[in-house]
Scaffold this motif. Structure first.
Motif, PDB file in Angstrom:
ATOM      1  N   THR A  31      -3.830   1.693   1.930  1.00  0.00           N
ATOM      2  CA  THR A  31      -3.645   1.337   3.334  1.00  0.00           C
ATOM      3  C   THR A  31      -4.349   2.394   4.182  1.00  0.00           C
ATOM      4  N   LEU A  32      -4.374   2.156   5.480  1.00  0.00           N
ATOM      5  CA  LEU A  32      -4.952   3.158   6.383  1.00  0.00           C
ATOM      6  C   LEU A  32      -4.154   4.453   6.271  1.00  0.00           C
ATOM      7  N   PRO A  33      -4.810   5.622   6.374  1.00  0.00           N
ATOM      8  CA  PRO A  33      -4.095   6.896   6.213  1.00  0.00           C
ATOM      9  C   PRO A  33      -2.866   7.037   7.122  1.00  0.00           C
ATOM     10  N   GLU A  34      -2.979   6.564   8.361  1.00  0.00           N
ATOM     11  CA  GLU A  34      -1.839   6.704   9.281  1.00  0.00           C
ATOM     12  C   GLU A  34      -0.696   5.738   8.977  1.00  0.00           C
ATOM     13  N   GLN A  35      -0.925   4.789   8.046  1.00  0.00           N
ATOM     14  CA  GLN A  35       0.108   3.834   7.627  1.00  0.00           C
ATOM     15  C   GLN A  35       0.675   4.208   6.254  1.00  0.00           C
ATOM     16  N   ALA A  36       0.449   5.426   5.809  1.00  0.00           N
ATOM     17  CA  ALA A  36       0.792   5.823   4.435  1.00  0.00           C
ATOM     18  C   ALA A  36       2.256   5.587   4.078  1.00  0.00           C
ATOM     19  N   GLU A  37       3.136   5.593   5.077  1.00  0.00           N
ATOM     20  CA  GLU A  37       4.558   5.374   4.760  1.00  0.00           C
ATOM     21  C   GLU A  37       4.784   4.002   4.116  1.00  0.00           C
ATOM     22  N   LEU A  38       3.887   3.047   4.341  1.00  0.00           N
ATOM     23  CA  LEU A  38       3.995   1.731   3.688  1.00  0.00           C
ATOM     24  C   LEU A  38       3.930   1.866   2.165  1.00  0.00           C
ATOM     25  N   LYS A  43       6.434   1.614  -3.114  1.00  0.00           N
ATOM     26  CA  LYS A  43       6.531   2.179  -4.465  1.00  0.00           C
ATOM     27  C   LYS A  43       7.883   2.820  -4.744  1.00  0.00           C
ATOM     28  N   GLN A  44       8.700   2.960  -3.689  1.00  0.00           N
ATOM     29  CA  GLN A  44       9.952   3.734  -3.788  1.00  0.00           C
ATOM     30  C   GLN A  44       9.597   5.142  -4.276  1.00  0.00           C
ATOM     31  N   ARG A  45       8.581   5.698  -3.640  1.00  0.00           N
ATOM     32  CA  ARG A  45       8.004   6.973  -4.066  1.00  0.00           C
ATOM     33  C   ARG A  45       8.610   8.115  -3.275  1.00  0.00           C
ATOM     34  N   SER A  46       8.901   9.193  -3.962  1.00  0.00           N
ATOM     35  CA  SER A  46       9.466  10.369  -3.307  1.00  0.00           C
ATOM     36  C   SER A  46       8.404  11.021  -2.417  1.00  0.00           C
ATOM     37  N   GLN A  47       8.857  11.569  -1.290  1.00  0.00           N
ATOM     38  CA  GLN A  47       7.957  12.170  -0.295  1.00  0.00           C
ATOM     39  C   GLN A  47       7.225  13.407  -0.826  1.00  0.00           C
ATOM     40  N   ASP A  48       7.696  13.966  -1.940  1.00  0.00           N
ATOM     41  CA  ASP A  48       7.026  15.169  -2.461  1.00  0.00           C
ATOM     42  C   ASP A  48       5.861  14.816  -3.394  1.00  0.00           C
ATOM     43  N   LYS A  49       5.529  13.521  -3.494  1.00  0.00           N
ATOM     44  CA  LYS A  49       4.368  13.098  -4.295  1.00  0.00           C
ATOM     45  C   LYS A  49       3.301  12.594  -3.328  1.00  0.00           C
ATOM     46  N   PRO A  50       2.361  13.465  -2.954  1.00  0.00           N
ATOM     47  CA  PRO A  50       1.378  13.078  -1.947  1.00  0.00           C
ATOM     48  C   PRO A  50       0.440  11.980  -2.429  1.00  0.00           C
ATOM     49  N   LEU A  51      -0.215  11.346  -1.471  1.00  0.00           N
ATOM     50  CA  LEU A  51      -1.172  10.280  -1.758  1.00  0.00           C
ATOM     51  C   LEU A  51      -2.578  10.853  -1.814  1.00  0.00           C
ATOM     52  N   ILE A  52      -3.506  10.052  -2.325  1.00  0.00           N
ATOM     53  CA  ILE A  52      -4.907  10.455  -2.428  1.00  0.00           C
ATOM     54  C   ILE A  52      -5.692   9.753  -1.328  1.00  0.00           C
ATOM     55  N   ASN A 102       0.965  13.453   3.130  1.00  0.00           N
ATOM     56  CA  ASN A 102       1.560  14.487   2.288  1.00  0.00           C
ATOM     57  C   ASN A 102       2.688  15.138   3.091  1.00  0.00           C
ATOM     58  N   PRO A 103       3.819  14.409   3.257  1.00  0.00           N
ATOM     59  CA  PRO A 103       4.865  14.853   4.176  1.00  0.00           C
ATOM     60  C   PRO A 103       5.461  16.231   3.862  1.00  0.00           C
ATOM     61  N   ILE A 104       5.573  16.588   2.586  1.00  0.00           N
ATOM     62  CA  ILE A 104       6.230  17.849   2.213  1.00  0.00           C
ATOM     63  C   ILE A 104       5.284  19.032   2.386  1.00  0.00           C
ATOM     64  N   ASP A 105       3.997  18.854   2.050  1.00  0.00           N
ATOM     65  CA  ASP A 105       3.016  19.933   2.184  1.00  0.00           C
ATOM     66  C   ASP A 105       1.736  19.411   2.843  1.00  0.00           C
ATOM     67  N   PRO A 106       1.755  19.239   4.175  1.00  0.00           N
ATOM     68  CA  PRO A 106       0.586  18.666   4.857  1.00  0.00           C
ATOM     69  C   PRO A 106      -0.630  19.594   4.898  1.00  0.00           C
ATOM     70  N   THR A 107      -0.545  20.757   4.222  1.00  0.00           N
ATOM     71  CA  THR A 107      -1.684  21.691   4.239  1.00  0.00           C
ATOM     72  C   THR A 107      -2.744  21.338   3.203  1.00  0.00           C
ATOM     73  N   THR A 131      -4.352   6.146  -0.874  1.00  0.00           N
ATOM     74  CA  THR A 131      -4.250   5.368  -2.111  1.00  0.00           C
ATOM     75  C   THR A 131      -3.345   6.045  -3.131  1.00  0.00           C
ATOM     76  N   THR A 132      -2.919   5.233  -4.083  1.00  0.00           N
ATOM     77  CA  THR A 132      -2.209   5.692  -5.267  1.00  0.00           C
ATOM     78  C   THR A 132      -2.258   4.546  -6.271  1.00  0.00           C
ATOM     79  N   SER A 133      -1.719   4.746  -7.448  1.00  0.00           N
ATOM     80  CA  SER A 133      -1.702   3.655  -8.432  1.00  0.00           C
ATOM     81  C   SER A 133      -0.727   2.568  -7.984  1.00  0.00           C
ATOM     82  N   ALA A 134      -1.008   1.337  -8.397  1.00  0.00           N
ATOM     83  CA  ALA A 134      -0.159   0.197  -8.034  1.00  0.00           C
ATOM     84  C   ALA A 134       0.950   0.056  -9.066  1.00  0.00           C
TER      85      ALA A 134
END
Length: 194
Positions: A31-38, A43-52, A102-107, A131-134
Motif C-alpha cells: 500500500t502507499l507508505p502513509e497507509q501502512a497501518e492497513l 496481517k495482525q502484525r505487531s508494531q515492532d515488525k517494520p515494513l519494507i 516503522n512505528p517502534i523505531d522510525p529512525t 510492503t511485506t509478505s502476504a
C-alpha cells in the motif's frame, strides 16, 4: 474475490487500497507508505515488525534514507551488485518516511528493488510502496494469488497469474547498516559479501 487488471491494481493502490502482486521472492502485500497501518491490521502484525519500502529503481528510494557521502558510496556499491534482487537494506530513515512504516523505531527503514518485471512495472507507476509478505503474521508466506484471495478477500490481486514470474519462495536477505558494517538480520535468498 478481487482480481483486477494491472491498470485497476495500480489505480487501487494510488487511491489507498491494499494490494498484492508477485515479486522475485514471495508475493507482496502493499500500500502507499502513509497507509501502512492497513498492512499491520490485515496481517495482525505487531508494531515492532517494520515494513519494507519497495521501489522500481534505487533512485526512487534514496530520498527516504540519510547518510554521509561515504555511507552513500558504500550503499550504492552494494546496490549496484545486488539490485534488483532479494536483498533488503535497513538504513537510517530520512524525514520522508511516514512514522507508520516503522512505528517502534522510525529512525530506520528497510528498502528493496525487486528483480521482478511485474513488480517494477507497478512500482514505476505508483512510486515506492510499503510492503511485506502476504500472510498472517507468524504464518508461512502465501505463494499464489489464489491463496492470497482466500486469506485476504478484500485485497486487490492481479486477475492473471500468467503475468507472474516464478518467485523463489524465499524471503529477501535483510542487512542492517551499522557503523562497523553490515549486520545480517535475516538470511534469505542473497548472501552478502562482507
Amino acid at each position: 474475490m478481487t482480481r483486477v487488471s494491472l491498470e485497476a491494481l495500480i489505480a487501487g493502490v494510488r487511491s489507498g487500497s491494499l494490494v498484492s502482486f508477485p515479486t522475485d521472492t514471495v508475493p507482496a502485500l502493499a500500500t502507499l507508505p502513509e497507509q501502512a497501518e492497513l498492512i499491520f491490521a490485515a496481517k495482525q502484525r505487531s508494531q515492532d515488525k517494520p515494513l519494507i519500502l519497495m521501489g522500481a529503481i534505487a533512485e526512487d528510494l534514496w530520498p527516504y534514507v540519510k547518510g554521509s557521502e561515504q555511507e552513500y558510496q558504500i550503499w550504492q556499491e552494494v546496490v549496484s551488485k545486488y539490485w534488483p534482487g532479494a536483498l533488503t537494506l535497513v538504513l537510517p530513515a530520512s524525514n520522508r518516511v511516514p512514522k507508520v512504516m516503522n512505528p517502534i523505531d522510525p529512525t530506520t527503514i528497510g528498502i528493496r528493488v525487486p528483480k521482478s518485471a511485474i513488480a517494477q512495472t507497478i512500482l514505476a507507476q505508483t512510486g515506492p510502496l510499503a510492503t511485506t509478505s502476504a500472510n498472517f503474521s507468524g504464518q508461512p508466506a502465501l505463494l499464489t494469488m489464489a491463496e492470497i484471495d482466500v486469506q485476504f478477500p478484500t485485497v486487490l490481486t492481479l486477475e492473471s497469474d500468467a503475468t507472474a514470474e516464478a518467485s523463489i519462495g524465499l524471503p529477501s536477505t535483510v542487512a542492517k547498516w551499522a557503523e562497523e558494517g553490515w549486520q545480517i538480520l535475516r538470511q534469505g535468498a542473497v548472501t552478502l559479501d562482507s
